[in-house]
Write a protein that holds these residues in place. Structure first.
Motif, PDB file in Angstrom:
ATOM      1  N   LEU A 235      25.108 -55.080  67.864  1.00 42.13           N
ATOM      2  CA  LEU A 235      25.550 -55.407  69.231  1.00 42.13           C
ATOM      3  C   LEU A 235      26.479 -54.343  69.801  1.00 42.13           C
ATOM      4  O   LEU A 235      26.429 -54.045  70.998  1.00 42.13           O
ATOM      5  N   ILE A 236      27.318 -53.764  68.955  1.00 39.93           N
ATOM      6  CA  ILE A 236      28.268 -52.750  69.421  1.00 39.93           C
ATOM      7  C   ILE A 236      27.566 -51.427  69.734  1.00 39.93           C
ATOM      8  O   ILE A 236      27.816 -50.811  70.770  1.00 39.93           O
ATOM      9  N   PHE A 237      26.693 -50.975  68.839  1.00 36.13           N
ATOM     10  CA  PHE A 237      26.137 -49.629  68.949  1.00 36.13           C
ATOM     11  C   PHE A 237      24.748 -49.537  69.586  1.00 36.13           C
ATOM     12  O   PHE A 237      24.334 -48.456  69.985  1.00 36.13           O
ATOM     13  N   TYR A 238      24.031 -50.634  69.630  1.00 35.18           N
ATOM     14  CA  TYR A 238      22.660 -50.586  70.131  1.00 35.18           C
ATOM     15  C   TYR A 238      22.430 -51.705  71.128  1.00 35.18           C
ATOM     16  O   TYR A 238      23.103 -52.718  71.116  1.00 35.18           O
ATOM     17  N   LYS A 239      21.449 -51.515  71.949  1.00 30.46           N
ATOM     18  CA  LYS A 239      21.036 -52.595  72.848  1.00 30.46           C
ATOM     19  C   LYS A 239      20.064 -53.460  72.067  1.00 30.46           C
ATOM     20  O   LYS A 239      18.893 -53.133  71.939  1.00 30.46           O
TER      21      LYS A 239
END
Length: 194
Positions: A156-160
């Protein structure tokens, strides 16, 4: 027409070859099982083979169109924890990354999440060893929950991320690991560590 004696002789020769192969495999297994290192090698190869075969099966299912319900089914976590508890943190960490790599190869899938999962399975393999005084069922379930929380947070933080796919994977993964740890972990760990 075939000579009945030749057919019988060929049949006997084939049976002798089969018996010879069975004897050779049996002798190799006895030798492997009679030494500690041999047993470890056999256990590791068995876990690797079972993980690879499950991943191959998932690849075939993907072609049927119902694969989203199988995403979370994997034996990497289970195998990694058992190897770690039985053989130590370094081998546990190596096996976590190795088995997940094999899964990616067998399923013919690599994604932007691959690095995260390889690192997480290595960490699970390393740290599970230090919980060896805790019941293996609790270690497995806790590791599964922690793995999924960290994985989902990083995704969730680094990717869609596709939230629907993420939820499906997590629910299936938690349920599958709950089932295998509750039903099989104590038995297989006892066999591996004896």
């Amino acid at each position: 027409s075939k000579n009945p004696i030749m057919v019988t002789m060929t049949s006997i020769a084939n049976r002798i070859k089969t018996v010879r192969y069975v004897l050779i495999v049996s002798i190799v297994l006895i030798i492997l099982l009679s030494s500690s290192l041999g047993k470890k090698i056999l256990v590791i190869l068995t876990f690797a083979m079972v993980n690879f075969l499950l991943a191959l099966g998932k690849r075939k299912i993907r072609k049927v169109g119902i694969s989203q319900y199988f995403w979370g089914i994997e034996l990497v976590l289970f195998s990694t924890i058992i190897i770690s508890l039985a053989y130590g943190p370094v081998l546990g960490a190596v096996m976590g990354a190795f088995l997940m790599s094999m899964n990616y190869i067998a399923e013919e899938r690599l994604s932007i999440f691959s690095i995260i999962t390889l690192v997480l399975y290595s960490l699970v393999g390393y740290f599970a060893y230090f919980a060896r005084s805790v019941d293996i069922v609790l270690v497995g379930i806790a590791a599964c929950v922690i793995y999924n929380v960290i994985l989902n947070s990083l995704i969730l933080i680094f990717y869609k991320a596709n939230i629907g796919k993420m939820i499906t994977f997590t629910v299936v993964n938690l349920l599958f690991n709950l089932i295998i740890f509750l039903n099989w972990s104590r038995i297989i760990y006892a066999l591996v560590s004896s």
